[in-house]
Design a protein around this motif. Structure first.
Motif, PDB file in Angstrom:
ATOM      1  N   THR A  32     -11.186  22.400  -0.589  1.00 21.24           N
ATOM      2  CA  THR A  32     -12.569  22.819  -0.856  1.00 21.24           C
ATOM      3  C   THR A  32     -12.825  24.252  -0.408  1.00 21.24           C
ATOM      4  N   THR A  36     -15.313  24.844   2.446  1.00 21.12           N
ATOM      5  CA  THR A  36     -16.734  24.497   2.339  1.00 21.12           C
ATOM      6  C   THR A  36     -17.025  23.096   2.861  1.00 21.12           C
ATOM      7  N   GLU A  76     -12.849  17.914  -9.292  1.00 23.29           N
ATOM      8  CA  GLU A  76     -12.174  19.204  -9.089  1.00 23.29           C
ATOM      9  C   GLU A  76     -13.028  20.352  -9.615  1.00 23.29           C
ATOM     10  N   ALA A  77     -13.644  20.169 -10.781  1.00 19.95           N
ATOM     11  CA  ALA A  77     -14.503  21.216 -11.344  1.00 19.95           C
ATOM     12  C   ALA A  77     -15.697  21.474 -10.434  1.00 19.95           C
ATOM     13  N   GLY A  78     -16.259  20.402  -9.876  1.00 18.44           N
ATOM     14  CA  GLY A  78     -17.395  20.559  -8.960  1.00 18.44           C
ATOM     15  C   GLY A  78     -17.009  21.306  -7.695  1.00 18.44           C
ATOM     16  N   THR A 129     -14.620  23.544  -7.421  1.00 20.75           N
ATOM     17  CA  THR A 129     -14.437  24.947  -7.799  1.00 20.75           C
ATOM     18  C   THR A 129     -15.780  25.660  -7.867  1.00 20.75           C
ATOM     19  N   ASP A 130     -16.768  25.006  -8.482  1.00 23.83           N
ATOM     20  CA  ASP A 130     -18.105  25.606  -8.581  1.00 23.83           C
ATOM     21  C   ASP A 130     -18.723  25.804  -7.213  1.00 23.83           C
ATOM     22  N   SER A 131     -18.516  24.837  -6.316  1.00 24.27           N
ATOM     23  CA  SER A 131     -19.092  24.917  -4.973  1.00 24.27           C
ATOM     24  C   SER A 131     -18.525  26.103  -4.210  1.00 24.27           C
ATOM     25  N   ARG A 175     -17.183  28.813  -5.487  1.00 28.74           N
ATOM     26  CA  ARG A 175     -17.637  30.042  -6.130  1.00 28.74           C
ATOM     27  C   ARG A 175     -19.070  30.388  -5.707  1.00 28.74           C
ATOM     28  N   LEU A 176     -19.934  29.375  -5.640  1.00 26.37           N
ATOM     29  CA  LEU A 176     -21.329  29.614  -5.249  1.00 26.37           C
ATOM     30  C   LEU A 176     -21.422  30.130  -3.820  1.00 26.37           C
ATOM     31  N   ASP A 224     -20.343  33.751  -3.769  1.00 25.62           N
ATOM     32  CA  ASP A 224     -21.365  34.618  -4.368  1.00 25.62           C
ATOM     33  C   ASP A 224     -22.532  34.834  -3.418  1.00 25.62           C
ATOM     34  N   GLU A 225     -22.928  33.783  -2.693  1.00 21.59           N
ATOM     35  CA  GLU A 225     -24.034  33.907  -1.743  1.00 21.59           C
ATOM     36  C   GLU A 225     -23.703  34.892  -0.628  1.00 21.59           C
TER      37      GLU A 225
END
Length: 202
Positions: free
Chosen positions: A36, A39, A92-94, A96-98, A100-101, A104-105
């Motif tokens: 993760t 995260t 897995e897609a979720g 990756t998005d987590s 990335r977010l 970015d923050e």
């Protein structure tokens, strides 16, 4: 921040990790943190009860290897993993998005802090120049410059403390500090330093 794993997803992800090979408890927790991007760092109180439940369901077995308890998936567990490949792809897609977010923050926070610092330094420089033009008293001008220098020092110290606190807090919460983010920070600080140098040389 919303939970990394939705209800039931952690159970399936644990099975997926064990489908890759036997693991002991600490190894499972470390793998979850690694997958993760830092995260999500689960506690023993989160992982072990779910492993015990999987064992009750006949999806996992455990054995003792020295002082470590090793968990291994059963054929029934492998069958569930195979049957739920679509769900695993969504998890897995979720993840990756987590990750990335979060990245970015952090980047956004650093950029906003740098913009504020540049604006404060530019304002301090303009104020210093304006005050220097309206007086012919060199001693008074030097006194004002020293006053503004103290102000600039305070601004830089405040910015440094704020960014260090944000970054250390993020890492302490289990976040992974990407090299690209530190590279962005280095470039932004270099840009700010060059801007200040050009401003002072005018």
């Amino acid at each position: 921040m919303s939970p990394v794993f939705s209800h039931g997803d952690l159970r399936l992800y644990l099975l997926n990790l064990l489908d890759e090979g036997p693991r002991h408890g600490y190894d499972i927790m470390q793998a979850l943190s690694d997958r993760t991007g830092g995260t999500y760092t689960p506690s023993a109180g989160t992982v072990y009860p779910r492993l015990a439940k999987l064992e009750e369901e006949g999806l996992v077995t455990k054995s003792v290897d020295g002082r470590k308890t090793v968990y291994e998936i059963t054929e029934a567990g492998r069958a569930e993993v195979a049957a739920r490949q679509g769900d695993l792809e969504g998890i897995e897609a979720g993840l990756t998005d987590s990750v990335r977010l979060i990245a970015d923050e952090v980047r956004g926070s650093v950029r906003e802090a740098m913009k504020s610092l540049r604006a404060d330094l530019a304002a301090a420089s303009r104020t210093e120049r304006a005050e220097a033009r309206v007086t012919t008293e060199s001693d008074d001008a030097r006194a004002r410059s020293r006053e503004q220098l103290h102000r600039a020092d305070a601004l830089v110290s405040e910015f440094r403390a704020r960014v260090r606190s944000d970054l250390r807090g993020y890492v302490a919460r289990g976040g992974e500090l990407a090299a690209s983010l530190v590279d962005d920070l280095e470039r932004t600080l270099d840009d700010a330093a060059r801007t200040l140098t050009r401003t002072l040389q005018r």
